[in-house]
Scaffold this active site. Sequence first.
Site, short mmCIF file in Angstrom:
data_model
loop_
_atom_site.label_atom_id
_atom_site.label_comp_id
_atom_site.label_asym_id
_atom_site.label_seq_id
_atom_site.Cartn_x
_atom_site.Cartn_y
_atom_site.Cartn_z
N ASP A 178 0.81 -1.22 0.00
CA ASP A 178 0.00 0.00 0.00
C ASP A 178 0.84 1.28 0.00
OD1 ASP A 178 -2.30 -1.60 0.10
OD2 ASP A 178 -2.17 -1.72 2.29
N ARG A 179 2.03 1.17 -0.49
CA ARG A 179 2.97 2.31 -0.54
C ARG A 179 3.27 2.88 0.85
NH1 ARG A 179 3.71 3.60 -6.12
NH2 ARG A 179 2.07 2.56 -7.24
N LEU A 180 3.02 2.08 1.87
CA LEU A 180 3.35 2.53 3.23
C LEU A 180 4.73 2.00 3.56
CD1 LEU A 180 -0.16 2.03 4.86
CD2 LEU A 180 0.92 4.16 4.12
#
Length: 209
Positions: A178-180
């Site tokens: 999640d691009r985290l």
Amino acid sequence: MNTFKALKLMADPLQGFAIWLKEAEAAGIEQSEAASLATVNNRGAPSMRTVLYKGMSKGGFCFYTNYNSPKSRDIEQNSSVALLFFWQVQARQIRITGTVEKLSESESQAYFLTRDRGSQIGAWASEQSEELESRDALMQRVAELTEMHAGKEVPCPPHWGGFRVLPSVMEFWQGRDDRLHDRFQFSLDDAKGKGTADAKTWRHKRLAP
Ligand SMILES: Cc1cc2nc3c(=O)[nH]c(=O)nc-3n(C[C@H](O)[C@H](O)[C@H](O)COP(=O)(O)O)c2cc1C
């Protein structure tokens, strides 16, 4: 997906780099020691190219090149540089900024002697990044130099050698879902002499992805 557990516990980013490089090698990533080197000349113009990381010396990242090349001219004008390692398979990046200095002649010579003969001759034959009349002209020069050095050790050219990049900031980036992503930035403590190879006190913080 990889976790960042190991780095959270690490006080020394050079150790972190060594671990990630080893893991990239173990994962079979080809040329895992390839890094982008950014330089900026005295007119503020940036330039980037790939170099091969060839080990640590006095707390700095070493690479070897032609001392008359454009990158070396930039470095002469401005010793601030950046290095970037990217290992796609592991979704990892390490950004390094710092200053660069020449290796001693003896260090460069010692490394030169470990290179294969073809690369040694190549270092004499190639005026790196100068305009070449033709491929044939280069090969002719290689043939002449091969003959000149036949049966003898090829000495290290005076225009060839290493640099070490002394890091002042290093950032570790680990891709996550999640691009985290995880990002940890290490900076040398100002009070301890930022940018010096001897300063071993690093502070770190987590950065937003
Ligand atoms: C995978 C890879 C590794 C390279 N390694 C080096 C290196 O270790 N030293 C070097 O001088 N050039 C290396 N090069 C070539 C440089 O990227 C660049 O073309 C050359 O050094 C000239 O750069 P300059 O004109 O900015 O000085 C490499 C290129 C690639 C693609």
